[in-house]
Each structure stands twice: as structure tokens, then as C-alpha cells.
Design a protein around this motif. Structure first.
Motif, PDB file in Angstrom:
ATOM      1  N   LYS A   1     -13.830 -16.570  31.694  1.00  0.00           N
ATOM      2  CA  LYS A   1     -14.958 -15.714  31.342  1.00  0.00           C
ATOM      3  C   LYS A   1     -16.226 -16.113  32.096  1.00  0.00           C
ATOM      4  O   LYS A   1     -17.097 -15.290  32.331  1.00  0.00           O
ATOM      5  CB  LYS A   1     -15.207 -15.788  29.826  1.00  0.00           C
ATOM      6  N   TRP A   2     -16.291 -17.388  32.479  1.00  0.00           N
ATOM      7  CA  TRP A   2     -17.508 -17.891  33.136  1.00  0.00           C
ATOM      8  C   TRP A   2     -17.108 -18.957  34.143  1.00  0.00           C
ATOM      9  O   TRP A   2     -15.914 -19.207  34.370  1.00  0.00           O
ATOM     10  CB  TRP A   2     -18.484 -18.426  32.076  1.00  0.00           C
TER      11      TRP A   2
ATOM     12  N   GLY B   1     -15.058 -17.405  36.655  1.00  0.00           N
ATOM     13  CA  GLY B   1     -15.761 -16.172  36.334  1.00  0.00           C
ATOM     14  C   GLY B   1     -17.189 -16.232  36.851  1.00  0.00           C
ATOM     15  O   GLY B   1     -17.544 -17.107  37.641  1.00  0.00           O
TER      16      GLY B   1
ATOM     17  N   PRO C   1     -13.534 -10.322  32.669  1.00  0.00           N
ATOM     18  CA  PRO C   1     -12.119 -10.689  32.589  1.00  0.00           C
ATOM     19  C   PRO C   1     -11.208  -9.537  32.178  1.00  0.00           C
ATOM     20  O   PRO C   1     -10.103  -9.387  32.704  1.00  0.00           O
ATOM     21  CB  PRO C   1     -12.110 -11.809  31.541  1.00  0.00           C
TER      22      PRO C   1
ATOM     23  N   GLY D   1     -11.485 -14.350  27.097  1.00  0.00           N
ATOM     24  CA  GLY D   1     -12.620 -13.509  26.730  1.00  0.00           C
ATOM     25  C   GLY D   1     -12.922 -13.658  25.253  1.00  0.00           C
ATOM     26  O   GLY D   1     -12.295 -14.454  24.545  1.00  0.00           O
TER      27      GLY D   1
ATOM     28  N   ASP E   1     -13.580 -17.191  22.245  1.00  0.00           N
ATOM     29  CA  ASP E   1     -12.581 -17.381  23.300  1.00  0.00           C
ATOM     30  C   ASP E   1     -11.139 -17.197  22.815  1.00  0.00           C
ATOM     31  O   ASP E   1     -10.674 -17.886  21.914  1.00  0.00           O
ATOM     32  CB  ASP E   1     -12.727 -18.771  23.917  1.00  0.00           C
TER      33      ASP E   1
END
Length: 317
Positions: A68-69, A99, A105, A119, A249
């Protein structure tokens, strides 16, 4: 925004039920098969035939994981699983894709650029309502880490004091917990307060451009403390305490890919959970794995160690 919110809530229960059924159907049977195979394999090989031809080892199955990051302790379990060879033990060759602010995502996995994504449930559900072919296969975080942080000088002593204030969030699927909070207090985010897009740093908050900023307990809140502001000079609104928290998450897969790779998905989840167990047990070693992947100069080991400690609190039941 309000219309979309009503649509989101209307389909929430049905989607959660579908996710639960898909998860049980998608991975449950495979774990049983794997256990049976593990039990019978030693007996079958106890008396090898010297004349038997050794079968060549199967090529590892490639799995692309979309974060996600950027690499940080938020995802430590996957880096630990990779470093310790847990994926390799399962016959997997896992590529972890970083990410960033322009990477969603859900879109990456739905489009086939990645097989599995990390995500938040709050961003996965509307993606499902939009028709993206996604299935949740594991829930990693058991508690929300999202808070609203404000300086005491802003006078936001409780969520009721948000009226008339400028409140920031990153948007893009990260805003639903706050929308639920506003709804709880009967606030119209377009009239009763200024709900504004927040950048991915805390500069707006530190520079008094917004009154209350979204922050994760394991990252942005720590950034504020590291800037020199003391905890006693801050007010914090916790989504868990307010009763509007949503799980964050999770792991989800492309539905079409999953149909052909249920056993692979089960192996990936099993190896990842082993990685998370080790990361929580030994945060310092986990951070070493993270720092190997983090961009040079983007973070510090001390910040990541604090993040790992806070992340563990969200994962442990």
C-alpha cells in the motif's frame, strides 16, 4: 460524497458476507490438503527404491505482492518472510512491489500488475462495489491505527469540537472512518466543517494549516512527536474509542488469479504469518529487514523500530 457513502453502507453487510465465504472456500481446503500431504510424505519416502528416478524440483511459483505504501515496518512481516526463506520453503518466488502516492493496490491487482495486494478494508469494499475482481484472503491488522491529532491550542477536546474546524485526510479510500465519525456526530463534512485533502507529510499540521490531521499511531503520530511537540500538548481522537474504527491492512487477490492458484495463495498467507510472528517477536531484526528495502535517507532505524512496536499492537489480537 454523501450519495456514495450511502451506497457504500448499503452494500457493506452483503460484501462482508461474500468476503467471509470466499475466504473459507478459497483457502480452507488447501490447508487441509497440505497437512495431509505433510503427514504422509515421510512414510512414503521411508524406504526409497534405489532404482527410482529422482524427479527434478519444481520451479518456484512467482507471486507479486503490491504494498500500500513504500517499504516500512508497516509491512515488516513480508520482508522477514522473504529474508528468512519462508516463501522459498513454500515453493514461492515472491516479488514485493513498493507502493506510493500514485499507486492504488486495488487497481494494480485488479489489472493484473500484481497477484496479491495489501490494502485497507475501507478501500477494498468500495472497489468491490465498483466491480473490481478482488477477493480478501487474510486480515492482518486486528485493530485500527487511525487517529485524529490536534494541538491543544486548537481547542478540539473531543470529536464534538470538530465542528467549524479544518480536518485533513489523505482521501483515496482512507477517509471512510472519518466520514463515519462525522455521521456519528451529525456533521455534514461539506457544511459543518472543512474536510480537506491532507498531504503525505505532517507539514500542514505542523504549520497550522489544518486544525486536526489524520495520523497512524505507528507513523504520522510518531513524526509529530519527533518534531518536538510533546504528547501532553496534543489531543487525540481514537477511532476505536469512538466506535467507528474499520480494519486496515489485509491481503486480497485477483479473483481470476485466485481461481487457478488457491494453493499458492494459502502458501503465501502461511509464510507471511510466520514472518509476522517473527517480526513481532524480534522487532530489531525485523527492522533490519525493512531497512534493506527502504530508500536511502527516507527514514531512520529508530523511527522504524518505533513503528514496528506500534504495528505489533494492531496485529496481536
Amino acid at each position: 460524497m454523501n450519495g456514495k457513502k450511502r451506497k457504500f453502507r448499503g452494500g457493506l453487510l452483503a460484501i462482508v458476507m461474500m468476503l467471509s465465504v470466499s475466504l473459507m472456500a478459497g483457502c480452507g481446503g488447501n490447508n487441509n490438503n497440505s497437512a495431509a500431504e505433510a503427514t504422509t510424505a515421510p512414510e512414503a519416502s521411508a524406504a526409497p527404491d534405489a532404482s527410482a528416478v529422482t524427479e527434478p524440483a519444481a520451479d518456484p511459483v512467482t507471486v507479486k505482492l503490491q504494498l500500500k505504501w513504500v517499504p516500512q515496518a508497516q509491512f515488516a512481516g513480508y520482508f522477514v518472510a522473504q529474508d528468512k526463506g519462508y516463501y522459498k520453503e513454500e515453493g514461492l518466488d515472491v516479488e514485493i512491489l513498493p507502493g506510493g502516492p500514485d499507486i492504488v493496490p486495488e487497481q494494480q491487482v485488479a489489472g493484473g500488475s500484481a497477484d496479491i495486494g495489501v490494502g485497507w478494508v475501507a478501500s477494498l469494499l468500495p472497489s468491490l462495489e465498483e466491480g473490481m475482481p478482488l477477493v480478501q484472503i487474510a486480515q492482518i491488522y486486528q485493530k485500527s491505527g487511525l487517529v485524529l491529532v490536534s494541538k491543544k491550542t486548537a481547542g478540539i477536546n473531543s470529536a464534538a469540537d470538530l465542528k467549524g474546524k479544518k480536518v485533513g485526510n489523505w482521501m483515496g479510500g482512507n477517509e471512510f472512518e472519518l466520514l463515519a465519525l462525522f455521521d456519528k456526530y451529525k456533521f455534514d463534512p461539506n457544511k459543518d466543517l472543512s474536510f480537506t485533502k491532507q498531504g503525505f507529510t505532517m507539514d500542514q499540521f505542523l504549520g497550522d494549516q489544518i486544525d486536526a490531521a489524520s495520523a497512524m499511531t505507528y507513523n504520522e503520530y510518531q513524526v509529530v512527536l519527533e518534531s518536538g511537540i510533546k504528547a501532553e500538548d496534543l489531543n487525540v481522537i481514537d477511532m476505536n474509542t469512538e466506535g467507528v474504527a474499520m480494519l486496515e491492512d489485509n491481503l486480497f487477490a485477483n479473483k481470476e488469479w485466485l481461481a487457478e492458484n488457491k494453493e499458492t495463495a494459502a502458501k503465501f498467507v502461511r509464510a507471511s504469518l510466520k514472518g509476522w510472528k517473527d517480526a513481532i517477536a524480534d522487532p530489531a531484526a525485523a527492522v533490519d529487514s525493512v531497512m534493506k528495502q527502504a530508500e536511502d535517507g527516507s527514514t531512520t532505524k529508530e523511527h522504524q523500530l518505533t513503528m514496528m512496536t506500534e504495528v505489533a499492537k494492531l496485529i496481536l489480537p
